[in-house]
Design a protein around this motif. Structure first.
Motif, PDB file in Angstrom:
ATOM      1  N   VAL A  80       4.727  -2.166  25.388  1.00  0.00           N
ATOM      2  CA  VAL A  80       3.535  -1.751  24.866  1.00  0.00           C
ATOM      3  C   VAL A  80       2.442  -1.713  25.721  1.00  0.00           C
ATOM      4  O   VAL A  80       2.172  -2.932  26.301  1.00  0.00           O
ATOM      5  CB  VAL A  80       3.177  -2.517  23.161  1.00  0.00           C
ATOM      6  CG1 VAL A  80       1.833  -1.830  22.799  1.00  0.00           C
ATOM      7  CG2 VAL A  80       4.192  -2.367  22.391  1.00  0.00           C
ATOM      8  N   PRO A 127       0.765  -1.329  -0.191  1.00  0.00           N
ATOM      9  CA  PRO A 127       0.173   0.193  -0.165  1.00  0.00           C
ATOM     10  C   PRO A 127       0.987   1.284   0.061  1.00  0.00           C
ATOM     11  O   PRO A 127       1.732   1.434   1.089  1.00  0.00           O
ATOM     12  CB  PRO A 127      -0.720   0.014   1.355  1.00  0.00           C
ATOM     13  CG  PRO A 127      -0.972  -1.350   1.716  1.00  0.00           C
ATOM     14  CD  PRO A 127       0.295  -2.121   0.969  1.00  0.00           C
ATOM     15  N   ARG A 184      -3.524   7.533   7.419  1.00  0.00           N
ATOM     16  CA  ARG A 184      -3.486   6.170   7.768  1.00  0.00           C
ATOM     17  C   ARG A 184      -2.604   5.798   8.765  1.00  0.00           C
ATOM     18  O   ARG A 184      -2.450   4.853   9.515  1.00  0.00           O
ATOM     19  CB  ARG A 184      -2.962   5.521   6.288  1.00  0.00           C
ATOM     20  CG  ARG A 184      -2.828   4.089   6.447  1.00  0.00           C
ATOM     21  CD  ARG A 184      -2.194   3.785   5.115  1.00  0.00           C
ATOM     22  NE  ARG A 184      -2.974   3.881   3.812  1.00  0.00           N
ATOM     23  CZ  ARG A 184      -2.581   4.431   2.835  1.00  0.00           C
ATOM     24  NH1 ARG A 184      -1.199   4.835   2.727  1.00  0.00           N
ATOM     25  NH2 ARG A 184      -3.402   4.573   1.658  1.00  0.00           N
ATOM     26  N   ASP A 185      -1.478   6.544   8.830  1.00  0.00           N
ATOM     27  CA  ASP A 185      -0.313   6.308   9.971  1.00  0.00           C
ATOM     28  C   ASP A 185      -1.145   6.151  11.299  1.00  0.00           C
ATOM     29  O   ASP A 185      -0.816   5.302  12.145  1.00  0.00           O
ATOM     30  CB  ASP A 185       0.593   7.351   9.837  1.00  0.00           C
ATOM     31  CG  ASP A 185       2.045   6.602  10.466  1.00  0.00           C
ATOM     32  OD1 ASP A 185       2.447   5.534  10.258  1.00  0.00           O
ATOM     33  OD2 ASP A 185       2.512   7.526  11.347  1.00  0.00           O
ATOM     34  N   ARG A 210      -1.567   3.202  14.018  1.00  0.00           N
ATOM     35  CA  ARG A 210      -0.992   3.636  15.399  1.00  0.00           C
ATOM     36  C   ARG A 210      -1.893   2.993  16.354  1.00  0.00           C
ATOM     37  O   ARG A 210      -1.557   2.739  17.264  1.00  0.00           O
ATOM     38  CB  ARG A 210      -0.133   4.685  15.537  1.00  0.00           C
ATOM     39  CG  ARG A 210       1.211   4.797  14.757  1.00  0.00           C
ATOM     40  CD  ARG A 210       1.611   6.114  14.718  1.00  0.00           C
ATOM     41  NE  ARG A 210       1.905   6.947  16.158  1.00  0.00           N
ATOM     42  CZ  ARG A 210       2.843   6.426  16.680  1.00  0.00           C
ATOM     43  NH1 ARG A 210       3.662   5.803  16.141  1.00  0.00           N
ATOM     44  NH2 ARG A 210       3.096   6.782  18.126  1.00  0.00           N
ATOM     45  N   MET A 233       5.401  13.579   3.019  1.00  0.00           N
ATOM     46  CA  MET A 233       4.161  12.955   3.488  1.00  0.00           C
ATOM     47  C   MET A 233       2.978  13.731   3.397  1.00  0.00           C
ATOM     48  O   MET A 233       3.154  14.943   3.669  1.00  0.00           O
ATOM     49  CB  MET A 233       4.634  12.688   5.141  1.00  0.00           C
ATOM     50  CG  MET A 233       3.256  11.854   5.674  1.00  0.00           C
ATOM     51  SD  MET A 233       3.688  12.195   7.478  1.00  0.00           S
ATOM     52  CE  MET A 233       3.231  13.925   7.707  1.00  0.00           C
ATOM     53  N   LYS A 264       0.756  21.828  19.413  1.00  0.00           N
ATOM     54  CA  LYS A 264       0.985  20.866  18.277  1.00  0.00           C
ATOM     55  C   LYS A 264       1.277  21.726  17.056  1.00  0.00           C
ATOM     56  O   LYS A 264       2.080  21.626  16.340  1.00  0.00           O
ATOM     57  CB  LYS A 264       0.133  19.801  18.009  1.00  0.00           C
ATOM     58  CG  LYS A 264       0.203  18.674  18.651  1.00  0.00           C
ATOM     59  CD  LYS A 264      -0.706  17.361  18.334  1.00  0.00           C
ATOM     60  CE  LYS A 264      -0.305  16.028  19.156  1.00  0.00           C
ATOM     61  NZ  LYS A 264      -1.352  15.080  18.856  1.00  0.00           N
ATOM     62  N   ASN A 310       6.233  18.190  22.546  1.00  0.00           N
ATOM     63  CA  ASN A 310       6.281  18.892  21.453  1.00  0.00           C
ATOM     64  C   ASN A 310       7.835  19.371  20.973  1.00  0.00           C
ATOM     65  O   ASN A 310       8.205  19.018  19.769  1.00  0.00           O
ATOM     66  CB  ASN A 310       5.684  20.228  21.342  1.00  0.00           C
ATOM     67  CG  ASN A 310       4.022  20.036  21.339  1.00  0.00           C
ATOM     68  OD1 ASN A 310       3.661  19.096  21.052  1.00  0.00           O
ATOM     69  ND2 ASN A 310       3.473  20.685  22.348  1.00  0.00           N
ATOM     70  N   GLN A 353      11.191  -1.140  11.163  1.00  0.00           N
ATOM     71  CA  GLN A 353      10.595  -1.088   9.821  1.00  0.00           C
ATOM     72  C   GLN A 353      11.616  -0.298   8.997  1.00  0.00           C
ATOM     73  O   GLN A 353      11.508  -0.455   7.578  1.00  0.00           O
ATOM     74  CB  GLN A 353       9.276  -0.613   9.757  1.00  0.00           C
ATOM     75  CG  GLN A 353       8.292  -1.664  10.284  1.00  0.00           C
ATOM     76  CD  GLN A 353       6.878  -0.973  10.436  1.00  0.00           C
ATOM     77  OE1 GLN A 353       6.576   0.076  10.421  1.00  0.00           O
ATOM     78  NE2 GLN A 353       6.016  -2.077  10.608  1.00  0.00           N
ATOM     79  N   GLN A 384       2.820  20.306  13.820  1.00  0.00           N
ATOM     80  CA  GLN A 384       2.561  18.963  13.644  1.00  0.00           C
ATOM     81  C   GLN A 384       1.232  18.891  13.059  1.00  0.00           C
ATOM     82  O   GLN A 384       0.514  19.964  13.137  1.00  0.00           O
ATOM     83  CB  GLN A 384       2.560  18.485  14.882  1.00  0.00           C
ATOM     84  CG  GLN A 384       3.982  18.365  15.624  1.00  0.00           C
ATOM     85  CD  GLN A 384       3.997  17.996  17.156  1.00  0.00           C
ATOM     86  OE1 GLN A 384       2.975  17.012  17.497  1.00  0.00           O
ATOM     87  NE2 GLN A 384       4.733  18.447  17.886  1.00  0.00           N
ATOM     88  N   ALA A 394      -0.045  -5.439  10.271  1.00  0.00           N
ATOM     89  CA  ALA A 394       0.890  -3.754  10.444  1.00  0.00           C
ATOM     90  C   ALA A 394       2.250  -4.132   9.816  1.00  0.00           C
ATOM     91  O   ALA A 394       2.619  -3.437   8.858  1.00  0.00           O
ATOM     92  CB  ALA A 394       0.959  -3.353  11.714  1.00  0.00           C
ATOM     93  N   SER A 395       2.838  -5.329  10.054  1.00  0.00           N
ATOM     94  CA  SER A 395       4.128  -5.719   9.377  1.00  0.00           C
ATOM     95  C   SER A 395       3.853  -6.251   7.915  1.00  0.00           C
ATOM     96  O   SER A 395       4.941  -5.813   7.393  1.00  0.00           O
ATOM     97  CB  SER A 395       4.647  -6.732  10.259  1.00  0.00           C
ATOM     98  OG  SER A 395       3.915  -8.073   9.922  1.00  0.00           O
ATOM     99  N   VAL A 396       2.886  -6.505   7.401  1.00  0.00           N
ATOM    100  CA  VAL A 396       2.663  -6.577   6.010  1.00  0.00           C
ATOM    101  C   VAL A 396       2.621  -5.425   5.274  1.00  0.00           C
ATOM    102  O   VAL A 396       2.981  -5.423   4.096  1.00  0.00           O
ATOM    103  CB  VAL A 396       1.643  -7.754   5.795  1.00  0.00           C
ATOM    104  CG1 VAL A 396       1.254  -7.929   4.525  1.00  0.00           C
ATOM    105  CG2 VAL A 396       1.864  -9.047   6.567  1.00  0.00           C
ATOM    106  N   VAL A 397       1.967  -4.503   6.180  1.00  0.00           N
ATOM    107  CA  VAL A 397       1.591  -3.276   5.197  1.00  0.00           C
ATOM    108  C   VAL A 397       2.958  -2.716   4.596  1.00  0.00           C
ATOM    109  O   VAL A 397       3.158  -2.155   3.759  1.00  0.00           O
ATOM    110  CB  VAL A 397       0.920  -2.219   6.112  1.00  0.00           C
ATOM    111  CG1 VAL A 397       0.978  -0.917   5.585  1.00  0.00           C
ATOM    112  CG2 VAL A 397      -0.598  -2.765   6.091  1.00  0.00           C
ATOM    113  N   ARG A 398       3.985  -2.909   5.370  1.00  0.00           N
ATOM    114  CA  ARG A 398       5.365  -2.131   5.178  1.00  0.00           C
ATOM    115  C   ARG A 398       6.170  -3.009   3.815  1.00  0.00           C
ATOM    116  O   ARG A 398       5.909  -3.798   3.581  1.00  0.00           O
ATOM    117  CB  ARG A 398       6.258  -2.303   6.191  1.00  0.00           C
ATOM    118  CG  ARG A 398       5.722  -1.639   7.330  1.00  0.00           C
ATOM    119  CD  ARG A 398       5.916  -0.132   7.130  1.00  0.00           C
ATOM    120  NE  ARG A 398       4.877   0.538   8.152  1.00  0.00           N
ATOM    121  CZ  ARG A 398       4.924   1.893   8.439  1.00  0.00           C
ATOM    122  NH1 ARG A 398       5.580   2.632   7.864  1.00  0.00           N
ATOM    123  NH2 ARG A 398       3.971   2.338   9.259  1.00  0.00           N
TER     124      ARG A 398
END
Lengths: 519, 392
Positions: free
Chosen positions: B336, A15, B8-9, B13, B1, B199, A382, A408, B204, B388-392
């Motif tokens: 996590v 993707p 999507r990110d 996440r 980006m 932000k 920030n 990754q 951001q 998630a790991s396949v997406v990369r």
């Protein structure tokens, strides 16, 4: 020669990313075929397509193996056809014996479906003889060195009646001797009709062993070179990989050397569990502001142990000796002491000791210098993002955002994250341990540039490396380390690979060379 | 980006968190439809009172799990701290606050004891706390002489059963409760707004203003509705105030403090953390001390709610707390997890138990369902990681 493998216009999309676009690869029967490309160029993806990790249907294009169109649904399918892939990270179980590892998942069955261990061990011994390894099949794999483990992986592949052997960076973790042995073995297997694909960053190795080389860049095939052609030089390969001329593999730098920043005197370290084993023996060296000092040593010479024992006693016990920072003696009892005194150490083992792979780029960068972001114990999120983004820009870390997970990224970008982490602690002395291991040519150049920037800012850098051309290319001075002893030091103008190697191989009880060698 | 990538990110996440949130809402809706009493003021109050101590335990457990350990002893520590308190207050007639302070002191000592073995001797937390589970249960029996003690009564009883109401009067609904909830909502809004401003100042990406406002309004509406329900029952439970304070404090500690960062770093890669200057042993020690503290708070709340101390109190609490963390998205390998996630995980368990009780589902069936939910939650987590790991 006939063609054993043809991959035709392979396109693989994830993707948002096109990892491979119309890649063609033709491998002749019985040849050693090298694949070169920068990290992230798509070499591993291509091999995963070939071995069925990405099953048929998840990519476009056609694979013809041995005259038949192959539609591998899984890695088992490709192995059944004799395609075996050996990954950079070896897939051996350390507590199991050599024979158990070789036949793991493919056990030698005897009566009543039970494993016939006598037969398995006998078979294993035969396979070990084929790869030239003189070990007992019942030895646990963990007791053997990386070089021997690599050979066991090959023996395992042979047990599956391999016809096409794929090796991903097989010599990255091996010393020169073991690498040489491995390459000899590949030539020998070639003689037995086994075709081999080898992915490697070591171009001299590629030039040495490959019959043909295919270069991949940005998911596309650039060209396939016949290595017997004199025009197929290392420079030509590099040009194909990076898409531009790399005039110099090492960036230019004019040294402006100042006062001594760090001096290590009579440093002696013992093994953490074997109390009478001396790992570092009375080592002394120094590094000055604006200077890059190299430490050259073979595997097992104690390079990493020397650095880590200095870096807040992270290795060893009964450490004795003195450390002087800017002329004053300092005592470093912990890593945070070392950081406070402006010393940083970037490890050789990025994944094991350098990064929290499941966390994002931002938090990996800030970890060692978190105090700067949190004057009262509360992290300014920030500001943290701003800092991370700044390093992403200045070190050219290729990542979608600093919130991406570090695991990754490619090896070169991971290394840049490690360096960012240490640059953010604003060190006076940066010790980098194998800074370019497993990293492609383009990223290496960038790492060297980062080192140059540091010394240009008046900092001192110590580079530990087993790649002598690298040390000769970027250092001002090189120390040699052998069996825990500093056996000599040479200004880079006087150092050659030959005289360094001579110093690096002085054995434990041999006398050190006379002082005139040590200029 | 570009914006789509960042969106999507963000979704990837937050998948763990948002997925569990959706599940929570679905479960609540499910029970609300099947049983109209489920969302009644009395029942909502009941859920808060019944499961507060599990949620308190889950906060500490989350930090232990993130650091890569596990604590099996918390149920026994709940019993022991409650027992000590009961002996002082009930048997010896001391004031209620002596009991509370003594319980907390015992909790801290227990935590220091376990932390010592884990951090400085290097025994895995699983083993140390398995031993602790037996050890502290045994001590509870000793302290109580194998017999229950009750009742506490008075102020001690009010810790888990008291309400703040009537302070500002009202007509059928407690105005004071509504005011407190109002303040909380305004505070939430202000802090969200300030985060957003911060932000933007740091360039951001933030969600668009309408989206931001909608999110705020929904949160405010749900919270105020919940507050209104409480206000029309018995008012603001004291224990809810304790719980809210703990969630806010520990949310900040885990996400914003240096110590919290170190916990995640140690859980993610112990060696890398060590070589980055994190004092790993100290981190291990203090998370267990902290767990001891929170277990003692839970011990006080539980003994207060039971209005006494029993030798078998708190049995299996550790498993509920651990399940809450894993349902809430914590990783079994450490590194996590979030306090907020663990709270939702705990609430899912709470809502399911309560909902099934209301429907008269037998105890046996309840256990089966809870077991399956835990399994599915972790399966979802693993599936999500793989995706998630396949997406990369």
């Amino acid at each position: 020669m006939s063609t054993i493998l043809e991959m035709r216009s392979i396109t693989k999309e994830f993707p948002g990313v096109k990892a491979l676009s119309n890649v063609n690869l033709t491998v002749e029967r019985g040849e050693i075929h090298a694949i070169c490309g920068e990290n992230g160029a798509g070499k591993s993806t291509l091999m995963k397509v070939l071995s069925g990790v990405y099953p048929h249907g998840s990519y476009d294009g056609e694979i013809v193996f041995d005259g038949e169109t192959a539609r591998f649904g899984s890695i088992n399918d490709s192995e059944a056809r004799g395609i075996v892939i050996i990954h950079q990270e070896l897939a051996l179980v350390p507590y199991l014996s050599v024979a158990e590892n070789i036949f793991l998942g493919n056990e030698v069955k005897g009566r009543a479906g039970l494993v016939d261990w006598n037969k398995a061990n006998a078979e294993a011994a035969k396979l070990l003889a084929r790869v030239g390894l003189d070990e007992n099949p019942v030895t646990p794999v963990g007791a053997l060195g990386v070089g021997k483990q690599q050979l066991i992986e090959i023996a395992k592949a042979l047990s599956k009646e391999v016809r096409l052997l794929i090796l991903d960076e097989p010599t990255a973790a091996l010393n020169d001797n073991d690498s040489e042995h491995l390459l000899d073995l590949l030539r020998h297997l070639k003689g037995q009709g086994i075709t081999c694909i080898i992915i490697s960053h070591k171009l001299n190795e590629v030039a040495d062993i490959a019959d043909r080389t295919t270069i991949i860049r940005d998911g596309q095939t650039i060209e396939t070179l016949d290595m017997s052609d004199p025009a197929s030089t290392q420079d030509r390969i590099i040009r194909g990989m990076v898409g531009r001329d790399l005039e110099h593999r090492y960036p230019e730098r004019t040294s402006v050397i100042g006062d001594e920043v760090l001096r290590v005197e009579d440093w002696t370290v013992y093994h953490p569990t074997q109390a009478d084993r001396k790992i570092i023996d009375n080592a002394s060296f120094n590094v000055r502001a604006g200077e890059v000092v190299g430490i050259a040593g073979l595997m097992g010479a104690g390079r990493t142990e020397l650095a880590m024992s200095i870096f807040g006693r992270s290795y060893g016990r009964n450490i004795s000796g003195h450390l002087y920072k800017d002329g004053k003696e300092i005592k470093l009892g912990s890593v945070s002491d070392a950081i406070r005194h402006g010393i940083a150490y970037a490890t050789e083992d990025r994944k094991g000791y350098g990064l929290n792979l499941i966390d994002d780029v931002r938090r990996n960068i800030s970890l060692a210098g978190l105090g700067n972001l949190a004057p009262r114990g509360w992290v300014n999120g920030n500001e943290e993002l701003r800092v991370a983004d700044e390093y992403r820009g200045s070190l050219n870390i290729k990542t979608p955002t600093v919130m991406s997970v570090v695991g990754q990224l490619s090896g070169g970008n991971q290394q840049k994250v490690v360096l960012s982490k240490w640059l953010y602690t604003d060190p006076d002395v940066l010790i980098v341990d194998e800074p370019t291991r497993g990293i492609d040519v383009g990223a290496k150049y960038e790492i060297y540039t980062i080192i140059n920037k540091m010394v240009a800012a008046g900092k001192a850098v110590v580079v530990i490396s087993s790649e002598l051309p690298e040390l000769l290319g970027i250092c001002d001075r090189v120390y040699t380390l052998a069996f825990g002893r500093i056996t000599g030091q040479l200004p880079v103008s006087e150092a050659t690979q030959e005289n360094l190697m001579e110093l690096m191989t002085i054995e434990r009880d041999q006398p050190l060379p006379t002082k005139d060698y040590v200029s | 980006m570009n914006a789509i990538d960042s969106l999507r990110d963000m979704i990837t996440r937050n998948m763990r968190q948002s997925g569990i949130m959706v599940a929570f809402v679905a479960i609540v809706a499910f029970f609300a439809i099947l049983n109209p009493n489920f969302l009644s003021p009395t029942n909502l109050t009941n859920i808060v009172l019944q499961y507060s101590y599990i949620l308190i335990l889950a906060i500490g457990m989350l930090m232990i799990i993130v650091a890569g350990h596990i604590d099996l002893s918390v149920g026994s520590v709940v019993a022991l701290t409650g027992a000590v308190s009961a002996v002082l207050v009930i048997r010896n007639g001391m004031p209620w606050w002596v009991g509370v302070l003594a319980a907390i002191a015992v909790g801290l000592l227990v935590g220091a004891w376990q932390g010592f073995w884990v951090a400085y001797v290097g025994i895995p937390g699983f083993i140390v706390t398995l031993a602790g589970m037996l050890l502290f249960r045994g001590l509870t029996y000793l302290v109580l002489n194998n017999a229950s003690l009750s009742p506490f009564g008075g102020n001690y009883y009010d810790v888990a059963n008291g309400f703040l109401n009537g302070l500002l009067g009202g007509y059928g609904v407690d105005v004071f409760t509504l005011v407190i909830f109002g303040i909380a909502v305004v505070g939430y809004g202000v802090s969200q707004w300030r985060t957003r401003r911060g932000k933007i100042a740091y360039q951001q990406t933030v969600e668009s203003l309408p989206l931001f406002v909608v999110k705020l309004v929904i949160v405010a509406a749900v919270v105020m509705w919940f507050g209104y329900q409480l206000a029309s029952s018995r008012g603001l439970p004291l224990v809810l105030i304790i719980l809210a304070a703990l969630v806010i404090i520990y949310g900040l500690v885990t996400q914003r403090s240096v110590f919290g960062r170190h916990v995640y770093a140690v859980g993610g890669n112990r060696h890398a953390a060590e070589l980055s200057g994190v004092k790993v042993k100290k981190v291990y020690f203090w998370i267990f001390v902290n767990m001891g503290f929170l277990a003692s708070v839970a011990g006080v709340v539980y003994s207060s709610r039971m209005n006494g101390a029993q030798p078998s109190a708190g049995n299996m609490f550790e498993l509920d707390a651990i399940a809450a963390c894993f349902i809430g998205g914590a990783s079994t390998t450490g590194g996590v997890g979030r306090v907020g996630g663990a709270m939702i995980g705990g609430l899912i368990m709470a809502v399911m138990s309560n909902g099934m009780q209301l429907m008269g589902v037998p105890q046996s069936m309840q256990q089966v369902v809870k077991g399956l939910v835990l399994l599915l939650a972790v399966a979802f987590d693993i599936w999500n990681k793989r995706r998630a790991s396949v997406v990369r």
